[in-house]
Design a protein around this motif. Structure first.
Motif, PDB file in Angstrom:
ATOM      1  N   LYS A   3       0.836  -1.202   0.000  1.00 31.95           N
ATOM      2  CA  LYS A   3       0.000   0.000   0.000  1.00 31.95           C
ATOM      3  C   LYS A   3       0.865   1.244   0.000  1.00 31.95           C
ATOM      4  O   LYS A   3       0.574   2.204  -0.697  1.00 31.95           O
ATOM      5  CB  LYS A   3      -0.911   0.018   1.223  1.00 31.95           C
ATOM      6  N   LEU A  47      -3.645  -5.045  -5.534  1.00 32.84           N
ATOM      7  CA  LEU A  47      -4.980  -4.500  -5.763  1.00 32.84           C
ATOM      8  C   LEU A  47      -6.068  -5.428  -5.229  1.00 32.84           C
ATOM      9  O   LEU A  47      -7.043  -4.966  -4.619  1.00 32.84           O
ATOM     10  CB  LEU A  47      -5.192  -4.235  -7.252  1.00 32.84           C
ATOM     11  N   VAL A  48      -5.900  -6.719  -5.427  1.00 33.68           N
ATOM     12  CA  VAL A  48      -6.882  -7.684  -4.923  1.00 33.68           C
ATOM     13  C   VAL A  48      -6.918  -7.641  -3.402  1.00 33.68           C
ATOM     14  O   VAL A  48      -7.988  -7.603  -2.790  1.00 33.68           O
ATOM     15  CB  VAL A  48      -6.578  -9.111  -5.438  1.00 33.68           C
ATOM     16  N   GLN A  49      -5.748  -7.636  -2.779  1.00 29.92           N
ATOM     17  CA  GLN A  49      -5.707  -7.630  -1.314  1.00 29.92           C
ATOM     18  C   GLN A  49      -6.329  -6.343  -0.759  1.00 29.92           C
ATOM     19  O   GLN A  49      -7.088  -6.386   0.208  1.00 29.92           O
ATOM     20  CB  GLN A  49      -4.278  -7.810  -0.797  1.00 29.92           C
ATOM     21  N   GLN A  50      -6.017  -5.212  -1.363  1.00 28.69           N
ATOM     22  CA  GLN A  50      -6.614  -3.951  -0.920  1.00 28.69           C
ATOM     23  C   GLN A  50      -8.127  -3.994  -1.054  1.00 28.69           C
ATOM     24  O   GLN A  50      -8.851  -3.541  -0.161  1.00 28.69           O
ATOM     25  CB  GLN A  50      -6.059  -2.777  -1.729  1.00 28.69           C
ATOM     26  N   SER A  51      -8.610  -4.523  -2.159  1.00 28.11           N
ATOM     27  CA  SER A  51     -10.055  -4.604  -2.391  1.00 28.11           C
ATOM     28  C   SER A  51     -10.717  -5.568  -1.410  1.00 28.11           C
ATOM     29  O   SER A  51     -11.815  -5.304  -0.915  1.00 28.11           O
ATOM     30  CB  SER A  51     -10.333  -5.033  -3.828  1.00 28.11           C
ATOM     31  N   ARG A  52     -10.056  -6.673  -1.119  1.00 28.24           N
ATOM     32  CA  ARG A  52     -10.593  -7.626  -0.139  1.00 28.24           C
ATOM     33  C   ARG A  52     -10.694  -6.960   1.237  1.00 28.24           C
ATOM     34  O   ARG A  52     -11.692  -7.097   1.918  1.00 28.24           O
ATOM     35  CB  ARG A  52      -9.711  -8.870  -0.050  1.00 28.24           C
ATOM     36  N   ALA A  54     -10.968  -3.892   1.882  1.00 27.35           N
ATOM     37  CA  ALA A  54     -11.990  -2.839   1.859  1.00 27.35           C
ATOM     38  C   ALA A  54     -13.402  -3.423   1.832  1.00 27.35           C
ATOM     39  O   ALA A  54     -14.379  -2.680   1.881  1.00 27.35           O
ATOM     40  CB  ALA A  54     -11.775  -1.938   0.644  1.00 27.35           C
ATOM     41  N   ASP A  56     -14.759  -5.201  -0.664  1.00 30.61           N
ATOM     42  CA  ASP A  56     -15.328  -5.237  -2.002  1.00 30.61           C
ATOM     43  C   ASP A  56     -15.773  -6.661  -2.330  1.00 30.61           C
ATOM     44  O   ASP A  56     -14.954  -7.578  -2.429  1.00 30.61           O
ATOM     45  CB  ASP A  56     -14.299  -4.746  -3.018  1.00 30.61           C
ATOM     46  N   PHE A  59     -14.206  -9.146  -4.938  1.00 30.39           N
ATOM     47  CA  PHE A  59     -12.871  -9.712  -4.763  1.00 30.39           C
ATOM     48  C   PHE A  59     -12.815 -10.763  -3.660  1.00 30.39           C
ATOM     49  O   PHE A  59     -11.754 -11.317  -3.385  1.00 30.39           O
ATOM     50  CB  PHE A  59     -11.860  -8.596  -4.468  1.00 30.39           C
ATOM     51  N   GLN A  60     -13.929 -11.050  -3.026  1.00 32.49           N
ATOM     52  CA  GLN A  60     -13.927 -11.980  -1.903  1.00 32.49           C
ATOM     53  C   GLN A  60     -13.737 -13.433  -2.335  1.00 32.49           C
ATOM     54  O   GLN A  60     -13.385 -14.272  -1.509  1.00 32.49           O
ATOM     55  CB  GLN A  60     -15.206 -11.821  -1.071  1.00 32.49           C
ATOM     56  N   LYS A 103      -6.718  -1.277 -13.275  1.00 32.27           N
ATOM     57  CA  LYS A 103      -7.955  -0.640 -12.809  1.00 32.27           C
ATOM     58  C   LYS A 103      -8.788  -0.117 -13.978  1.00 32.27           C
ATOM     59  O   LYS A 103     -10.005  -0.032 -13.880  1.00 32.27           O
ATOM     60  CB  LYS A 103      -7.631   0.531 -11.872  1.00 32.27           C
TER      61      LYS A 103
END
Length: 125
Positions: A3, A47-52, A54, A56, A59-60, A103
């Motif tokens: 991040k 990006l996947v980890q950040q979205s998870r 958050a 989202d 992405f789960q 993105k």
């Protein structure tokens, strides 16, 4: 770490070079196909980890990447610096370019993740 590197790259790109008090960065290094692939996967993992994290829902379904994804990202960036001679700023620019590309295409992460997950498994991390 992931991040902070993406955030650093975003902030650096947002501030005009004249305001940063530095000379324009040298041209970004040309990457081999293997280097581009590992860069893309490292950024996709971030990006996947950040979205998870958050929450989202889209992405789960991906596995928790946590430490493994972070280690892949860090090793990839260090390897790119070593192989190309690029400095951290150049690598940050490459990361931002790749993050924007992933993105910018809603299907991009979905398309690259199967191969990236195989690459992560093969890395032994």
């Amino acid at each position: 770490m992931i991040k902070s590197l993406i955030t650093l790259a975003a902030l650096s790109a947002a501030v005009p070079l004249s305001a940063q008090g530095v000379e324009p960065a040298p041209a970004l290094p040309a990457l081999t196909m293997e280097q581009e692939t590992t860069l893309r996967c490292g950024v996709a993992f971030a990006l996947v980890q950040q979205s998870r994290e958050a929450g989202d829902a889209g992405f789960q379904d991906y596995p928790e990447l946590g430490q493994r994804g972070q280690e892949f990202f860090v090793r990839t960036m260090a390897q790119l610096m070593e192989q190309t001679g690029a400095n951290r700023d150049a690598i940050a620019q490459l990361v931002m370019r790749e993050a924007e590309a992933l993105k910018g295409d809603p299907q991009a992460i979905e398309q690259v993740m199967p191969a990236c997950l195989l690459m992560l498994e093969a890395s032994g991390l």
